[in-house]
Design a protein around this motif. Structure first.
Motif, PDB file in Angstrom:
ATOM      1  N   SER A  62      60.709 125.940 -79.846  1.00 18.88           N
ATOM      2  CA  SER A  62      59.485 126.240 -80.583  1.00 18.88           C
ATOM      3  C   SER A  62      59.716 127.494 -81.416  1.00 18.88           C
ATOM      4  N   GLN A  86      60.612 118.001 -81.872  1.00 18.69           N
ATOM      5  CA  GLN A  86      61.434 118.059 -83.080  1.00 18.69           C
ATOM      6  C   GLN A  86      62.595 119.034 -82.940  1.00 18.69           C
ATOM      7  N   TRP A  87      62.928 119.392 -81.726  1.00 19.73           N
ATOM      8  CA  TRP A  87      63.965 120.382 -81.452  1.00 19.73           C
ATOM      9  C   TRP A  87      65.145 119.746 -80.732  1.00 19.73           C
ATOM     10  N   HIS A 101      65.839 123.309 -84.959  1.00 22.99           N
ATOM     11  CA  HIS A 101      64.949 122.260 -85.465  1.00 22.99           C
ATOM     12  C   HIS A 101      65.792 121.121 -86.034  1.00 22.99           C
TER      13      HIS A 101
END
Length: 176
Positions: A62, A86-87, A101
């Motif tokens: 994050s 999304q990581w 990311h």
């Protein structure tokens, strides 16, 4: 308690993420070999390359997590070991890594030359004519692999090299 859960909890204690987020993340992240990513359904671990010129490497998945360092080498091969939303958790050839990311990564396969003056040959054979020599730490685009040999492109040269002199691909499945 699994090793991945322990490692995650140690990282969380250092940063202070709410308990509910800890549980969601630890249940979604997959650290064991032979599995598929919870987000991409692609194999874990797997190799990718760095799409961006620079990429922040964070302690957790994050923007609120601290940046530990910045990768600064476009096309650098990385190994994805885990996914969360999304990581992607990645490691480099030195085993250093963190969370990046996914938009900063590419499916284009590259390798790093781990041997000084690596010979590129016209065919996958020790007797084939030499096309070029690559210095250690050169990043090359990966083509096909046949047993102990892989086709590479770097600096305008194309040829075959021993896969044992490369980082960024799985060991030879045939043990050559």
């Amino acid at each position: 308690m699994t090793l991945s859960r322990i490692l995650y909890l140690v990282a969380i204690l250092a940063v202070g993420t709410p308990l509910l987020a800890q549980d969601a993340l630890s249940n979604s992240v997959n650290f064991q070999a032979g599995n598929v990513g919870s987000e991409s359904n692609l194999p874990l671990p797997r190799y990718v390359s760095l799409k961006a010129k620079e990429a922040n490497v964070r302690r957790g998945p994050s923007l609120t997590f601290r940046i530990d360092w910045v990768f600064q080498r476009r096309d650098m091969p990385l190994q994805i070991t885990a996914e969360y939303d999304q990581w992607r958790r990645v490691i480099d050839r030195d085993g250093q890594g963190g969370w990046v990311h996914y938009v900063l990564l590419s499916g284009v396969r590259t390798v790093i030359v781990d041997e000084d003056r690596l010979v590129l040959r016209a065919k996958p054979s020790d007797t084939a004519p030499v096309r070029a020599e690559l210095e250690q730490n050169v990043i090359a685009r990966l083509g096909d692999c046949e047993g102990a040999w892989c086709e590479l492109t770097a600096g305008g040269y194309n040829g075959w090299a021993h896969r044992s002199a490369l980082w960024g691909l799985d060991p030879d499945p045939f043990g050559n």
